[in-house]
Design a protein around this motif. Structure first.
Motif, PDB file in Angstrom:
ATOM      1  N   MET A   1       0.737  -1.308   0.378  1.00 50.58           N
ATOM      2  CA  MET A   1      -0.204  -0.231  -0.314  1.00 50.58           C
ATOM      3  C   MET A   1       1.105   1.163   0.482  1.00 50.58           C
ATOM      4  SD  MET A   1      -3.043  -1.181   0.392  1.00 50.58           S
ATOM      5  CE  MET A   1      -4.627  -0.002   0.823  1.00 50.58           C
ATOM      6  N   ALA A   2       0.369   2.204  -0.286  1.00 51.78           N
ATOM      7  CA  ALA A   2       0.920   3.549  -0.844  1.00 51.78           C
ATOM      8  C   ALA A   2       0.892   4.183   0.525  1.00 51.78           C
ATOM      9  CB  ALA A   2       0.660   4.463  -1.672  1.00 51.78           C
ATOM     10  N   VAL A   3       2.197   4.980   0.928  1.00 48.27           N
ATOM     11  CA  VAL A   3       1.793   5.813   2.198  1.00 48.27           C
ATOM     12  C   VAL A   3       0.905   6.293   2.813  1.00 48.27           C
ATOM     13  CG1 VAL A   3       2.591   7.465   3.790  1.00 48.27           C
ATOM     14  CG2 VAL A   3       4.401   6.017   2.389  1.00 48.27           C
ATOM     15  N   GLU A   4       0.121   7.371   1.445  1.00 50.90           N
ATOM     16  CA  GLU A   4      -0.837   8.110   1.127  1.00 50.90           C
ATOM     17  C   GLU A   4      -1.641   7.884  -0.782  1.00 50.90           C
ATOM     18  OE1 GLU A   4       0.120  12.600   1.436  1.00 50.90           O
ATOM     19  OE2 GLU A   4       1.274  12.293   3.367  1.00 50.90           O
ATOM     20  N   PRO A   6      -2.740   8.289  -4.011  1.00 54.26           N
ATOM     21  CA  PRO A   6      -3.038   9.093  -4.268  1.00 54.26           C
ATOM     22  C   PRO A   6      -4.523   9.003  -5.459  1.00 54.26           C
ATOM     23  CG  PRO A   6      -1.934   7.042  -4.804  1.00 54.26           C
ATOM     24  CD  PRO A   6      -1.981   6.808  -3.830  1.00 54.26           C
ATOM     25  N   GLN A   7      -4.676  11.031  -5.403  1.00 50.44           N
ATOM     26  CA  GLN A   7      -6.136  10.613  -5.538  1.00 50.44           C
ATOM     27  C   GLN A   7      -6.597  11.006  -7.498  1.00 50.44           C
ATOM     28  OE1 GLN A   7      -8.168  11.692  -3.747  1.00 50.44           O
ATOM     29  NE2 GLN A   7      -6.702  10.469  -1.861  1.00 50.44           N
ATOM     30  N   ALA A   8      -5.232  10.948  -8.070  1.00 41.81           N
ATOM     31  CA  ALA A   8      -4.805  11.005  -9.296  1.00 41.81           C
ATOM     32  C   ALA A   8      -3.625  10.273  -9.984  1.00 41.81           C
ATOM     33  CB  ALA A   8      -5.038  12.688 -10.373  1.00 41.81           C
ATOM     34  N   CYS A   9      -3.478   9.560 -11.370  1.00 38.87           N
ATOM     35  CA  CYS A   9      -2.516   9.072 -11.860  1.00 38.87           C
ATOM     36  C   CYS A   9      -1.597   9.993 -12.147  1.00 38.87           C
ATOM     37  CB  CYS A   9      -2.527   8.589 -13.241  1.00 38.87           C
ATOM     38  SG  CYS A   9      -1.518   7.718 -14.212  1.00 38.87           S
ATOM     39  N   PRO A  10      -0.219  10.114 -11.647  1.00 40.89           N
ATOM     40  CA  PRO A  10       0.184  11.289 -11.317  1.00 40.89           C
ATOM     41  C   PRO A  10       0.827  11.466 -13.372  1.00 40.89           C
ATOM     42  CG  PRO A  10       1.584   9.009 -10.797  1.00 40.89           C
ATOM     43  CD  PRO A  10       0.225   9.131 -10.836  1.00 40.89           C
ATOM     44  N   LYS A  11       1.483  10.082 -13.797  1.00 44.05           N
ATOM     45  CA  LYS A  11       1.260  10.839 -14.978  1.00 44.05           C
ATOM     46  C   LYS A  11      -0.074  10.952 -16.534  1.00 44.05           C
ATOM     47  CE  LYS A  11       4.858   7.780 -15.468  1.00 44.05           C
ATOM     48  NZ  LYS A  11       6.494   8.501 -15.869  1.00 44.05           N
ATOM     49  N   SER A  14      -5.705  10.984 -14.788  1.00 45.02           N
ATOM     50  CA  SER A  14      -7.028  10.224 -14.404  1.00 45.02           C
ATOM     51  C   SER A  14      -7.154  10.173 -12.954  1.00 45.02           C
ATOM     52  CB  SER A  14      -6.692   8.870 -15.185  1.00 45.02           C
ATOM     53  OG  SER A  14      -8.552   8.352 -14.890  1.00 45.02           O
ATOM     54  N   ALA A  15      -8.455   9.989 -12.644  1.00 46.64           N
ATOM     55  CA  ALA A  15      -8.997  10.021 -10.618  1.00 46.64           C
ATOM     56  C   ALA A  15      -9.510   8.384 -10.906  1.00 46.64           C
ATOM     57  CB  ALA A  15     -10.206  10.777 -10.591  1.00 46.64           C
ATOM     58  N   ARG A  16      -9.345   7.415 -12.223  1.00 47.78           N
ATOM     59  CA  ARG A  16      -9.489   6.198 -11.842  1.00 47.78           C
ATOM     60  C   ARG A  16      -8.988   4.887 -12.076  1.00 47.78           C
ATOM     61  NH1 ARG A  16     -13.797   4.845 -16.957  1.00 47.78           N
ATOM     62  NH2 ARG A  16     -13.489   3.420 -15.608  1.00 47.78           N
ATOM     63  N   ILE A  17      -7.842   4.729 -10.911  1.00 42.42           N
ATOM     64  CA  ILE A  17      -6.852   4.056 -10.273  1.00 42.42           C
ATOM     65  C   ILE A  17      -7.565   3.740  -9.220  1.00 42.42           C
ATOM     66  CG2 ILE A  17      -4.865   5.999 -11.057  1.00 42.42           C
ATOM     67  CD1 ILE A  17      -5.238   6.649  -8.312  1.00 42.42           C
ATOM     68  N   GLU A  18      -6.632   1.804  -9.255  1.00 38.39           N
ATOM     69  CA  GLU A  18      -6.233   2.062  -8.256  1.00 38.39           C
ATOM     70  C   GLU A  18      -5.370   0.594  -8.227  1.00 38.39           C
ATOM     71  OE1 GLU A  18      -8.721  -2.676  -9.911  1.00 38.39           O
ATOM     72  OE2 GLU A  18     -10.412  -1.104 -10.598  1.00 38.39           O
ATOM     73  N   GLN A  19      -5.275  -0.413  -7.005  1.00 33.71           N
ATOM     74  CA  GLN A  19      -4.218  -0.445  -6.962  1.00 33.71           C
ATOM     75  C   GLN A  19      -4.522  -2.042  -6.860  1.00 33.71           C
ATOM     76  OE1 GLN A  19      -2.181   0.653  -2.776  1.00 33.71           O
ATOM     77  NE2 GLN A  19      -0.847  -1.402  -2.925  1.00 33.71           N
ATOM     78  N   ASP A  20      -3.186  -2.824  -7.146  1.00 35.36           N
ATOM     79  CA  ASP A  20      -3.109  -3.920  -8.338  1.00 35.36           C
ATOM     80  C   ASP A  20      -2.710  -4.988  -6.381  1.00 35.36           C
ATOM     81  OD1 ASP A  20      -2.394  -6.780  -8.763  1.00 35.36           O
ATOM     82  OD2 ASP A  20      -1.401  -6.584 -10.175  1.00 35.36           O
ATOM     83  N   THR A  21      -3.854  -5.839  -6.581  1.00 33.37           N
ATOM     84  CA  THR A  21      -3.908  -7.107  -4.962  1.00 33.37           C
ATOM     85  C   THR A  21      -3.136  -8.019  -4.710  1.00 33.37           C
ATOM     86  OG1 THR A  21      -6.317  -7.362  -5.717  1.00 33.37           O
ATOM     87  CG2 THR A  21      -6.321  -5.685  -4.245  1.00 33.37           C
ATOM     88  N   ASP A  22      -3.266  -8.476  -6.190  1.00 35.21           N
ATOM     89  CA  ASP A  22      -2.216  -9.272  -6.456  1.00 35.21           C
ATOM     90  C   ASP A  22      -0.869  -9.538  -6.858  1.00 35.21           C
ATOM     91  OD1 ASP A  22      -1.835 -12.438  -7.163  1.00 35.21           O
ATOM     92  OD2 ASP A  22      -2.182 -12.303  -8.638  1.00 35.21           O
ATOM     93  N   VAL A  23      -0.312  -9.522  -5.307  1.00 37.79           N
ATOM     94  CA  VAL A  23       1.452  -9.115  -5.689  1.00 37.79           C
ATOM     95  C   VAL A  23       1.675  -9.535  -4.197  1.00 37.79           C
ATOM     96  CG1 VAL A  23       2.850  -7.015  -5.010  1.00 37.79           C
ATOM     97  CG2 VAL A  23       1.448  -6.551  -6.641  1.00 37.79           C
TER      98      VAL A  23
END
Length: 99
Positions: A1-4, A6-11, A14-23
């Protein structure tokens, strides 16, 4: 998990982002290498012959991340350390690497 979160993709912004759970932690899974290649948890001929071994050769930069995990998993899963000696080699770094 990120420390904070993110509200949007830095590149792309887009606000449509989600963290990969299969890691799986790369160093954790690498620590299982002697077990997975030698047939553990089965009592295989390869496991009896090659485990434990004598020398692990590596760079000092991954002592904690890989070597220590191999030792801890080896003791936990087999009751033995995976190698008797750790041989550390030097590292060669590119002069242009950002430090």
């Amino acid at each position: 998990m990120a420390v904070e979160t993110p509200q949007a993709c830095p590149k792309c912004g887009s606000a449509r982002i989600e963290q990969d759970t299969d890691v799986l932690d790369t160093w954790f899974s690498s620590g299982l290498w002697p077990h997975s290649t030698l047939g553990w948890p089965e009592d295989t001929a390869d496991l009896r012959y090659f485990y434990p071994t004598t020398v692990m050769e590596t760079g000092y930069d991954i002592l904690f991340f890989w070597v220590s995990r191999m030792i801890m998993m080896g003791i936990e899963n087999t009751g033995e350390i995976p190698f008797k000696y750790v041989y550390l080699h030097g590292l060669i770094r590119d002069e242009k690497v950002i430090r």
